[in-house]
Design a protein around this motif. Structure first.
Motif, PDB file in Angstrom:
ATOM      1  N   THR A  47       0.815  -1.218   0.000  1.00 31.87           N
ATOM      2  CA  THR A  47       0.000   0.000   0.000  1.00 31.87           C
ATOM      3  C   THR A  47       0.852   1.274   0.000  1.00 31.87           C
ATOM      4  O   THR A  47       0.325   2.356  -0.259  1.00 31.87           O
ATOM      5  N   LYS A  48       2.147   1.153   0.261  1.00 30.48           N
ATOM      6  CA  LYS A  48       3.028   2.321   0.247  1.00 30.48           C
ATOM      7  C   LYS A  48       3.682   2.550  -1.120  1.00 30.48           C
ATOM      8  O   LYS A  48       4.206   3.635  -1.362  1.00 30.48           O
ATOM      9  N   PHE A  49       3.678   1.551  -1.999  1.00 34.29           N
ATOM     10  CA  PHE A  49       4.337   1.714  -3.297  1.00 34.29           C
ATOM     11  C   PHE A  49       3.756   2.903  -4.043  1.00 34.29           C
ATOM     12  O   PHE A  49       2.549   3.039  -4.193  1.00 34.29           O
ATOM     13  N   GLY A  50       4.638   3.773  -4.532  1.00 34.91           N
ATOM     14  CA  GLY A  50       4.229   4.896  -5.356  1.00 34.91           C
ATOM     15  C   GLY A  50       3.748   6.117  -4.611  1.00 34.91           C
ATOM     16  O   GLY A  50       3.652   7.194  -5.187  1.00 34.91           O
ATOM     17  N   TRP A  79      19.707  12.194  -0.113  1.00 34.63           N
ATOM     18  CA  TRP A  79      19.970  10.810  -0.514  1.00 34.63           C
ATOM     19  C   TRP A  79      19.432   9.818   0.518  1.00 34.63           C
ATOM     20  O   TRP A  79      18.957   8.741   0.167  1.00 34.63           O
ATOM     21  N   MET A  80      19.484  10.187   1.796  1.00 37.01           N
ATOM     22  CA  MET A  80      18.985   9.295   2.842  1.00 37.01           C
ATOM     23  C   MET A  80      17.461   9.215   2.791  1.00 37.01           C
ATOM     24  O   MET A  80      16.885   8.145   2.980  1.00 37.01           O
ATOM     25  N   LEU A  81      16.822  10.344   2.527  1.00 39.53           N
ATOM     26  CA  LEU A  81      15.370  10.357   2.404  1.00 39.53           C
ATOM     27  C   LEU A  81      14.930   9.530   1.199  1.00 39.53           C
ATOM     28  O   LEU A  81      13.972   8.747   1.288  1.00 39.53           O
ATOM     29  N   GLU A  82      15.645   9.669   0.089  1.00 41.07           N
ATOM     30  CA  GLU A  82      15.316   8.875  -1.102  1.00 41.07           C
ATOM     31  C   GLU A  82      15.491   7.382  -0.826  1.00 41.07           C
ATOM     32  O   GLU A  82      14.654   6.558  -1.209  1.00 41.07           O
ATOM     33  N   PHE A  86      12.426   4.452  -0.614  1.00 41.52           N
ATOM     34  CA  PHE A  86      12.481   3.212  -1.403  1.00 41.52           C
ATOM     35  C   PHE A  86      12.524   1.986  -0.489  1.00 41.52           C
ATOM     36  O   PHE A  86      11.821   1.000  -0.713  1.00 41.52           O
ATOM     37  N   ALA A  87      13.359   2.061   0.555  1.00 42.28           N
ATOM     38  CA  ALA A  87      13.638   0.881   1.386  1.00 42.28           C
ATOM     39  C   ALA A  87      12.456   0.452   2.243  1.00 42.28           C
ATOM     40  O   ALA A  87      12.242  -0.754   2.425  1.00 42.28           O
ATOM     41  N   ILE A  88      11.684   1.392   2.770  1.00 37.79           N
ATOM     42  CA  ILE A  88      10.585   1.013   3.661  1.00 37.79           C
ATOM     43  C   ILE A  88       9.532   0.189   2.920  1.00 37.79           C
ATOM     44  O   ILE A  88       9.245  -0.949   3.310  1.00 37.79           O
ATOM     45  N   PRO A  89       8.933   0.705   1.831  1.00 37.67           N
ATOM     46  CA  PRO A  89       7.907  -0.119   1.167  1.00 37.67           C
ATOM     47  C   PRO A  89       8.468  -1.400   0.555  1.00 37.67           C
ATOM     48  O   PRO A  89       7.852  -2.462   0.661  1.00 37.67           O
ATOM     49  N   THR A  90       9.645  -1.308  -0.056  1.00 33.77           N
ATOM     50  CA  THR A  90      10.239  -2.489  -0.681  1.00 33.77           C
ATOM     51  C   THR A  90      10.616  -3.518   0.380  1.00 33.77           C
ATOM     52  O   THR A  90      10.335  -4.712   0.227  1.00 33.77           O
TER      53      THR A  90
END
Length: 176
Positions: A47-50, A79-82, A86-90
């Motif tokens: 549900t977090k993707f996108g 860069w850490m926010l990006e 990415f890392a949390i939903p994936t």
């Protein structure tokens, strides 16, 4: 239906303790816990993707949090926010998928536990005590990992039977 009872021993603080448990009930309980935890994380990640943006939570994380400084830095560093976005939903999605199919369960439980530590410390909602949903989530990952839940009705049982894993017994620490 007959239930086999097993007696085990554990040493706690230098004292040996005997305890009994029902084999079949314990196995079904561990599988159920693995599936529920897996669905919880798979759904959370999916549900977090996108649409996931952690910047608000990171920058405004609970000031009482022992890791508030780190979270604020992560939210203000592009860069850490990006990476976090990415890392949390994936990560949640892959951890959940691993638990549901029973593959690399100990590895998934480890990383699920790492995420839950960050959520627990970052939320720091301890107004009603230190026991909250984030702590229970962490506990669920610990139980799933410790009891090698992927070996029961999971792909890890098949993976451990392969010649590749038998020749590399250290891989069993990632499986189960």
């Amino acid at each position: 239906m007959t239930t086999n009872t097993t007696t085990r021993q554990a040493t706690w603080f230098g004292r040996t303790v005997d305890f009994d448990y029902a084999d079949s009930v314990a196995a079904y309980t561990v599988v159920l816990l693995r599936l529920v935890t897996g669905y919880w994380f798979l759904h959370a990640g999916y549900t977090k993707f996108g649409s996931f943006d952690a910047s608000g939570w990171l920058v405004n994380a609970t000031a009482a949090s022992p890791i508030h400084g780190f979270l604020a830095w992560a939210g203000q560093t592009p860069w850490m926010l990006e990476f976090t976005n990415f890392a949390i939903p994936t990560g949640e999605f892959l951890i959940g998928l691993g638990l549901i199919v029973g593959a690399l369960v100990r590895l998934a439980a480890f990383f699920g536990g790492v995420l839950m530590v960050f959520f627990y410390l970052g939320n720091a909602d301890w107004a009603h005590g230190y026991v909250n949903g984030d702590l229970f989530g962490l506990l669920m990952f610990v139980v799933v990992g410790v009891f090698a839940a992927g070996r029961i009705f999971g792909l890890d049982a098949m993976l451990e039977a392969t010649e590749f894993v038998r020749q590399r017994p250290a891989l069993r620490y990632l499986l189960g």
